[in-house]
Design a protein around this motif. Structure first.
Motif, PDB file in Angstrom:
ATOM      1  N   GLY A 205      -6.674   8.941 -12.887  1.00 41.79           N
ATOM      2  CA  GLY A 205      -5.825  10.515 -13.031  1.00 41.79           C
ATOM      3  C   GLY A 205      -5.279  10.813 -11.468  1.00 41.79           C
ATOM      4  N   VAL A 206      -5.265  10.218 -10.646  1.00 40.42           N
ATOM      5  CA  VAL A 206      -5.299  10.194  -9.497  1.00 40.42           C
ATOM      6  C   VAL A 206      -3.686  10.996  -9.226  1.00 40.42           C
ATOM      7  N   ALA A 207      -2.918  10.759  -9.881  1.00 38.29           N
ATOM      8  CA  ALA A 207      -1.682  11.217  -9.064  1.00 38.29           C
ATOM      9  C   ALA A 207      -1.319  12.410  -9.853  1.00 38.29           C
ATOM     10  N   ARG A 208      -2.220  12.805 -11.379  1.00 37.10           N
ATOM     11  CA  ARG A 208      -1.804  13.868 -12.043  1.00 37.10           C
ATOM     12  C   ARG A 208      -3.135  15.213 -10.915  1.00 37.10           C
ATOM     13  N   CYS A 209      -4.107  14.890  -9.778  1.00 37.72           N
ATOM     14  CA  CYS A 209      -4.293  16.020  -8.820  1.00 37.72           C
ATOM     15  C   CYS A 209      -3.784  15.795  -8.412  1.00 37.72           C
TER      16      CYS A 209
ATOM     17  N   HIS B 163       1.164   7.223  -6.054  1.00 32.80           N
ATOM     18  CA  HIS B 163       0.068   8.109  -6.884  1.00 32.80           C
ATOM     19  C   HIS B 163      -0.373   8.990  -6.156  1.00 32.80           C
ATOM     20  N   GLY B 164       1.419   9.638  -5.661  1.00 31.08           N
ATOM     21  CA  GLY B 164       0.704  10.705  -4.729  1.00 31.08           C
ATOM     22  C   GLY B 164      -0.136  10.823  -3.373  1.00 31.08           C
ATOM     23  N   LEU B 165      -0.700   9.927  -2.514  1.00 27.57           N
ATOM     24  CA  LEU B 165      -1.416   9.598  -1.833  1.00 27.57           C
ATOM     25  C   LEU B 165      -0.791   9.734  -0.212  1.00 27.57           C
ATOM     26  N   GLY B 166      -1.837   9.625   1.032  1.00 26.56           N
ATOM     27  CA  GLY B 166      -1.134   9.165   1.798  1.00 26.56           C
ATOM     28  C   GLY B 166      -0.301   7.971   2.641  1.00 26.56           C
ATOM     29  N   GLU B 167      -0.427   8.457   4.169  1.00 30.36           N
ATOM     30  CA  GLU B 167      -0.334   7.396   5.042  1.00 30.36           C
ATOM     31  C   GLU B 167      -1.094   6.503   5.025  1.00 30.36           C
TER      32      GLU B 167
ATOM     33  N   LEU C  66       0.601  -1.466   0.038  1.00 32.07           N
ATOM     34  CA  LEU C  66       0.174   0.449  -0.037  1.00 32.07           C
ATOM     35  C   LEU C  66       0.733   1.381  -0.412  1.00 32.07           C
ATOM     36  N   GLN C  67       1.979   0.925   0.839  1.00 33.67           N
ATOM     37  CA  GLN C  67       2.983   2.063   0.552  1.00 33.67           C
ATOM     38  C   GLN C  67       3.472   2.848  -1.182  1.00 33.67           C
TER      39      GLN C  67
ATOM     40  N   THR D 216      -4.392   4.825 -11.671  1.00 34.46           N
ATOM     41  CA  THR D 216      -4.078   5.802 -12.888  1.00 34.46           C
ATOM     42  C   THR D 216      -5.067   5.824 -13.912  1.00 34.46           C
ATOM     43  N   LYS D 217      -6.672   5.082 -14.147  1.00 36.84           N
ATOM     44  CA  LYS D 217      -7.179   5.382 -14.884  1.00 36.84           C
ATOM     45  C   LYS D 217      -7.924   6.742 -14.380  1.00 36.84           C
TER      46      LYS D 217
END
Ligand code: PLP
Length: 398
Positions: free
Chosen positions: A392-396, A321-325, A314-315, A389-390
């Protein structure tokens, strides 16, 4: 295969359900009536600790069903005596009361604490609980919960549950007075989004409650029975509560729960507590079979190892994708999404044959079977990766 349409209008609508109708389960997999297969990381909300329909449970049900279903809760039966003894042997507690749901076990814990207050603390009845807590859906357990959405419902609530802040010992101290009898908490707040109490906070709570002669109640309905890599979560903090409740995993998929207490706290007298199905041999036989598996020396070790593997996967997804902890322990983990996209991910995952849970708008919770394989974890994270990816989470990411 011919699909017979199911009538959807006879059940009370207590939640918004997707239209799939599930007909079969096996391990980490579920099938709906159209034959579609799903990889399940919800497992009945952390219930099916051995996965869907494990042979050991089918066998226990089959054997016990042929012998005895329910003599009466006012008579002894062998499986309930054996399961109570096994739970006492595996824990720091001396006495067990069986229930049929987590809420009922917690309701029993609240009653036990109030009885203790009546007998030993001059009628003290207040139980300090916590903001964000979830203890069930009976009126008293909803009142004990600190869930915001419960606040306007079914007023007036049961009084006597002042709320402290998790991991803030000063907030607990500030609420203690002559009417206080106990402190009750989930060592990891599951429904709130998997927020762990620190081990240090749990130890501080033990010291504080002992100093004031208060009972410490652990709601281990979600954390107990191996979920965090120990049989019971309190072992992680190296402390012993006075009362503990179990549900979910203890039955491995059948309705079974338990209230455990030390001898000193076990103050129910005949007539105080009971219930028609409580401690029935059919469910207790299953509890024994489940404990037989979970209690094996290698099993808990493997849960801890698999939990670390899931956390690292998960990490990896989070970093990509530039998400959190990633937070939690063992196989009760959450991924912080840092934005309110959890429901959209869950919907797309279901389309893709992956069952995920969103306890909060910005968090996903993972509570797979305790015997989930590394290949299944990789299949889940690959599926989640593709969805993110679909979308586009990393892009935001800001
Ligand atoms: N306590 C905790 C920590 C829970 O997670 C739950 C259920 O999610 C409950 C109590 C209530 O259990 P049940 O739904 O079996 O009544």
């Amino acid at each position: 295969m011919t699909i017979v349409p199911h009538p959807f209008d006879a059940l009370m609508e207590i939640t918004v359900r997707p239209p799939a109708v599930f007909v079969r389960g096996d391990g980490s997999w579920l099938w709906d009536d159209a034959g579609k297969r799903y990889l399940d990381f919800i497992q009945g909300w952390a219930v099916n600790c051995l996965g869907h329909s494990p042979p050991v449970i089918a066998e226990a049900l089959n054997q016990q069903a042929k012998l005895l279903l329910t003599p009466s809760p006012a008579f002894y039966n062998a499986p309930s005596l054996e399961l109570a003894k096994a739970l006492v042997d595996h824990s720091c507690f001396d006495r067990v009361f069986f229930a049929n749901s987590g809420a009922e076990a917690n309701e029993g814990a609240i009653k036990l604490a109030r009885k203790y207050g009546a007998l030993h603390r001059d009628g003290a009845y207040q139980i300090i609980t916590f903001d964000g807590a979830f203890h069930g859906r009976t009126l008293a357990t909803m009142s004990a919960s600190g869930k915001k959405a419960f606040e306007p419902l079914f007023e007036p609530k049961v009084p006597g549950f002042p709320k402290a802040k998790l991991n803030d010992i000063a907030s607990v101290k500030a609420l203690i007075n002559d009417t206080t009898v106990a402190v009750m908490l989930e060592p990891i707040q599951g429904e709130a989004g998997v927020w762990p109490a620190t081990d240090e906070f749990l130890r501080e709570l033990r010291t504080l409650t002992a100093e004031h002669g208060l009972l410490l109640i652990f709601d281990e309905i979600q954390t107990g029975f191996g979920r965090t890599g120990k049989l019971f979560h309190y072992e992680n903090a190296g402390i012993e509560p006075d009362i503990m409740t179990l549900g979910k995993g203890i039955g491995g998929g059948v309705p079974l729960a338990a209230l455990l207490a030390t001898e000193a706290a076990s103050c129910f007298q005949p007539g105080d507590q009971g219930g028609t199905f409580n401690g029935n041999p059919l469910m207790c036989a299953v509890g024994l079979a489940v404990l037989g598996q979970i209690g094996m020396p290698h099993f808990l070790k493997s849960v801890a190892g698999t939990g670390l593997f899931l956390a690292s996967e998960l990490q990896r997804i989070s970093a990509r994708h530039g998400l959190g902890e990633v937070r939690g322990r063992g196989l009760l983990l959450a991924l912080d999404l840092k934005r309110p996209i959890a429901a959209a991910i869950v919907a797309q995952a279901m389309e893709a044959g992956l069952l995920l849970n969103a306890p909060q708008a910005d968090a996903l919770r993972f509570m797979p079977a305790l015997n989930v394989t590394r290949d299944e974890i990789i299949e889940m994270t690959d599926g989640l990766d593709a969805i993110l990816t679909k979308m586009g989470v990393a892009r935001c990411v800001a």
